[in-house]
Write an enzyme that holds these catalytic residues in place. Structure first.
Site, short mmCIF file in Angstrom:
data_model
loop_
_atom_site.label_atom_id
_atom_site.label_comp_id
_atom_site.label_asym_id
_atom_site.label_seq_id
_atom_site.Cartn_x
_atom_site.Cartn_y
_atom_site.Cartn_z
N GLY A 164 49.67 -50.79 -3.94
CA GLY A 164 51.02 -51.91 -3.40
C GLY A 164 51.89 -52.82 -4.11
N GLY A 176 53.11 -46.05 -4.69
CA GLY A 176 54.16 -45.06 -3.53
C GLY A 176 55.41 -45.86 -3.36
N CYS A 198 71.31 -47.43 21.70
CA CYS A 198 71.51 -48.38 23.29
C CYS A 198 69.95 -49.04 22.88
CB CYS A 198 71.38 -47.22 24.09
SG CYS A 198 72.57 -45.97 24.33
#
Ligand SMILES: *Cc1c(COP(=O)(O)O)cnc(C)c1O
Length: 416
Positions: A234, A274, A350
């Site tokens: 976190g 992480g 697009c």
């Protein structure tokens, strides 16, 4: 934490340009900077803390290879990640989290000798007891608790509170009573991952203080001596102001003081970071293929886009970048250019959502220059929808080592 590219990384971009027949597009990972950052992060932790890596942030094989000697183990959140770790980082401790674990995944985890399974619900606990019993194994478990934090904590990405994650405190008594009747379940710890994107060191320490108070209360309440507490990941990355990241030495000093004040030296505390570990050592390079003005705004269209690099649209931010002018421009240099203005940096898709950076001030930008997005090493390539529009994938470059810092040129542009 190194955020600007090292000379080695810039050399890899030049190589990519030399190698490529068309405009370049690449992810580049600085394994030297990664190793240095993760080693320093791990080394500053108090003695009773461990650091695992949550591989969903980035599980590229060379990254796992660089991290394996430094981290204490890896966290997997699916059977696919367990299999990936077993293949590419064998022998390191693995822990298994995540809601919705399938029976097959639980079997796989047990067969692989999982160090701990983080149980996310009472139903999962019952299935785990049955599966472990059928396999004749004891399942080592930690209960993932979803704390009601109220206003005690808030970031942009909350796991605590009404969510699919973890077990409410009110259900802990029922879980522990169930575990007591199940010889196949071995309750070893608690796991709490309440939030991500934490940039506030003091707020994070306050959260950990709540966790330490809760584990002491649960041990007293349920007559246990549980010593293992996984405090999740976190720690965030500041994408809006890359120079202003969490003050890690101050955080770890605060953590040491907190552990002392709470007399928590006897606990085995574990983090599973992480983003904070891998984000800064990854870069996404995209060459400008067109420049155009539309209704009063400039657009730089790059080779690539959010199908490779969804982080800016996922986080709804303008991603930090630097511009690398093309080396040896053709003479005369007749490529379209803009000067002293602001530009939106977009990809080839697009869809108007394919925006990577907005309203970026540029002194000079030409078709053929490379836009280098910083802080692209976590939740970037893997969270992107690669097949949308079927453009080719980016090159993946892993740069082994950085040059010593003294040898660097301060001005990045000057190298090109
Ligand atoms: C994703 C995740 C992490 C890592 O979170 P970061 O914010 O990247 O540090 C840690 N633990 C669990 C259970 C997760 O799901």
């Amino acid at each position: 934490m190194r955020i600007l590219p090292s000379p080695g990384l810039l050399a890899a971009i030049r190589n990519e340009r030399a190698r490529s027949t068309g405009p370049i597009c690449a992810y580049l990972y600085d394994l030297g900077a990664l190793t240095e950052h993760v080693r320093a992060t791990r080394a500053a932790l108090p003695a009773n803390c461990e650091m695992f890596y949550a591989i969903k942030a980035n599980a590229e094989v060379p990254i796992l290879g660089a991290l394996a000697p430094i981290v204490d183990g890896f966290e997997a959140s699916s059977g696919g990640e367990l299999a990936w770790l077993n293949e590419h980082a064998p022998g390191k401790p693995m822990i298994f989290s995540g809601p919705g674990k399938l029976d097959d995944e639980i079997r796989q985890a047990l067969a692989l000798g999982i160090e701990l399974i983080h149980v996310e619900s009472l139903g999962e606990l019952a299935r785990l007891a049955r599966i472990a019993g059928d396999m004749g194994r004891t399942a080592p478990i930690a209960l993932r608790v979803n704390l009601g934090l109220g206003s005690a904590a808030a970031t942009r990405l909350m796991m605590a509170g009404a969510s699919p994650f973890g077990i409410e405190e009110a259900e802990l008594a029922a879980c522990i009573a169930f575990i007591d009747g199940q010889p196949a379940l071995d309750l070893q710890g608690f796991h709490i991952h309440s939030l991500s994107h934490q940039l506030d060191m003091k707020a994070h320490l306050a959260l950990i203080e709540i966790y330490l108070d809760r584990i002491a209360a649960w041990n007293a309440m349920y007559g246990r001596r549980i010593r293992h507490l996984n405090m999740g990941g976190g720690i965030g990355i500041n994408y809006r102001d890359p120079d202003d990241q969490i003050d890690w030495p101050a955080f770890t000093a605060g953590l040491s003081a907190l552990i002392e004040r709470k007399r928590a030296q006897h606990l085995a505390l574990r983090f599973e970071f992480g983003r904070y570990l891998t984000c800064a050592s990854g870069y996404y390079a995209a060459e400008v293929v067109d420049l155009k003005s539309s209704h009063g705004q400039w657009f730089a269209i790059c080779r690539g886009g959010s199908h490779h690099f969804r982080t800016p649209s996922a986080q709804r931010h303008s991603h930090p970048l630097i511009i690398l002018p093309r080396d040896r421009p053709p003479a005369p240099d007749d490529r379209p250019a803009i000067f002293g203005t602001r530009v939106n940096v977009v990809g080839q898709l697009c869809t108007p959502t394919d925006r990577l950076a907005q309203d970026v001030p540029v002194e000079e930008l030409r078709v053929g220059d490379t836009v280098l997005f910083l802080l692209a090493g976590a939740y970037a390539w893997t969270i992107s929808h690669h097949d949308f529009l079927r453009h080719p994938p980016p090159a993946m470059c892993f740069v082994e080592a950085s040059l010593p810092i003294e040898k660097e040129t301060a001005d990045v542009d000057a190298i090109f």
